[in-house]
Design a protein around this motif. Structure first.
Motif, short mmCIF file in Angstrom:
data_model
loop_
_atom_site.label_atom_id
_atom_site.label_comp_id
_atom_site.label_asym_id
_atom_site.label_seq_id
_atom_site.Cartn_x
_atom_site.Cartn_y
_atom_site.Cartn_z
N HIS A 1 4.75 12.14 -1.29
CA HIS A 1 4.09 12.88 -0.23
C HIS A 1 3.63 11.93 0.85
O HIS A 1 3.34 10.78 0.61
CB HIS A 1 2.94 13.73 -0.77
N LEU A 2 3.61 12.43 2.07
CA LEU A 2 3.25 11.62 3.22
C LEU A 2 1.77 11.76 3.52
O LEU A 2 1.17 12.79 3.26
CB LEU A 2 4.05 12.08 4.44
N ARG A 3 1.18 10.73 4.06
CA ARG A 3 -0.21 10.80 4.50
C ARG A 3 -0.25 10.36 5.95
O ARG A 3 0.36 9.36 6.32
CB ARG A 3 -1.11 9.90 3.65
N HIS B 1 -2.91 4.22 -3.91
CA HIS B 1 -2.42 3.77 -2.60
C HIS B 1 -3.27 4.35 -1.48
O HIS B 1 -3.59 3.66 -0.50
CB HIS B 1 -0.95 4.12 -2.41
N GLU B 2 -3.64 5.63 -1.60
CA GLU B 2 -4.48 6.26 -0.58
C GLU B 2 -5.86 5.61 -0.54
O GLU B 2 -6.42 5.38 0.54
CB GLU B 2 -4.61 7.75 -0.86
N ILE B 3 -6.39 5.30 -1.73
CA ILE B 3 -7.70 4.64 -1.80
C ILE B 3 -7.62 3.27 -1.14
O ILE B 3 -8.50 2.89 -0.37
CB ILE B 3 -8.18 4.53 -3.26
N GLN C 1 -4.32 -3.91 -5.93
CA GLN C 1 -4.92 -4.58 -7.09
C GLN C 1 -6.44 -4.48 -7.05
O GLN C 1 -7.09 -4.30 -8.08
CB GLN C 1 -4.48 -6.05 -7.17
N SER C 2 -7.02 -4.56 -5.86
CA SER C 2 -8.47 -4.42 -5.72
C SER C 2 -8.93 -3.03 -6.11
O SER C 2 -10.01 -2.86 -6.68
CB SER C 2 -8.90 -4.74 -4.29
N VAL C 3 -8.11 -2.02 -5.82
CA VAL C 3 -8.44 -0.66 -6.24
C VAL C 3 -8.48 -0.60 -7.76
O VAL C 3 -9.43 -0.07 -8.35
CB VAL C 3 -7.43 0.37 -5.69
N TYR C 4 -7.43 -1.13 -8.41
CA TYR C 4 -7.41 -1.14 -9.88
C TYR C 4 -8.64 -1.84 -10.43
O TYR C 4 -9.28 -1.36 -11.37
CB TYR C 4 -6.15 -1.85 -10.40
N ASN C 5 -9.00 -2.99 -9.84
CA ASN C 5 -10.15 -3.75 -10.30
C ASN C 5 -11.45 -2.97 -10.13
O ASN C 5 -12.30 -2.96 -11.02
CB ASN C 5 -10.24 -5.10 -9.58
N LEU C 6 -11.61 -2.32 -8.97
CA LEU C 6 -12.83 -1.55 -8.71
C LEU C 6 -12.96 -0.38 -9.69
O LEU C 6 -14.03 -0.14 -10.26
CB LEU C 6 -12.85 -1.04 -7.27
N VAL C 7 -11.88 0.37 -9.86
CA VAL C 7 -11.92 1.55 -10.75
C VAL C 7 -12.14 1.10 -12.19
O VAL C 7 -12.98 1.66 -12.90
CB VAL C 7 -10.63 2.40 -10.60
#
Length: 193
Positions: A3-5, A158-160, A169-175
């Motif tokens: 899907h497109l954003r 990716h949206e985050i 990778q920073s998103v993965y680390n934060l979550v």
């Protein structure tokens, strides 16, 4: 199909063009939101055909009523609020059509908890919910933001990353860090509860 954003300004432009009858703008909005709306509805029911029907009906109604639709400051909010109302109406209608006669007598006790059990369950749920809210509010700001976007707004990683202006990778680390902190907090709360 991915899907497109689009940026909010682009979406608002598409919204205005769609209200004027532009089929390409309408298609862009559909492609951009069909997956998000599906994920959002999945939080309320596992009935996939119902979810698909509601999304289809929403977009058909939007096209039919495009000339009477007003401005919006957030296409996302407008579509999410609209799909939730539509889905809840369908779920309530389904519930009204289901009676105890549709359920064999031997299963009635499974679906009908005692009043005491329901009260205890409600109190436990409320207590857990309060502890979770306290734990979430105690997270560092960036972890709290990532958790909100991931689990409350149902955005993908990716949206985050795009929204928070960080790499994936920073998103993965934060979550991951936030979930670890929440698990510790909730475990401590249970021990002291």
């Amino acid at each position: 199909m991915a899907h497109l954003r689009y940026k909010q300004e682009e979406e608002l432009t598409f919204w205005d063009q769609f209200r004027k009858g532009d089929e390409n703008a309408y298609a862009c909005l559909y492609r951009s939101y069909v997956h998000i709306l599906y994920q959002y509805c999945s939080q309320f029911t596992i009935d996939k055909p119902l979810i698909k029907d509601c999304i289809h009906d929403l977009f058909v109604e939007l096209w039919k009523n495009r000339t009477t639709l007003g401005d919006t400051t957030s296409v996302r909010f407008y579509l999410m609020a609209s799909i939730k109302r539509k889905l809840v109406r369908h779920l309530n209608a389904q519930q009204k059509h289901t009676s105890n006669e549709d359920i064999p007598v031997e299963y009635w006790h499974i679906h009908t908890p005692s009043h005491e059990h329901q009260l205890i369950s409600d109190e436990e749920f409320d207590a857990t919910n309060q502890h979770l809210n306290v734990a979430i509010n105690g997270l560092p700001r960036r972890q709290r933001e990532a958790i909100f976007l991931k689990f409350y707004m149902n955005l993908n990683n990716h949206e985050i990353a795009d929204l928070m202006k960080i790499n994936i990778q920073s998103v993965y680390n934060l979550v991951f860090g936030a979930l670890g902190n929440l698990k510790k907090q909730m475990t401590l709360e249970r021990l002291t509860f």
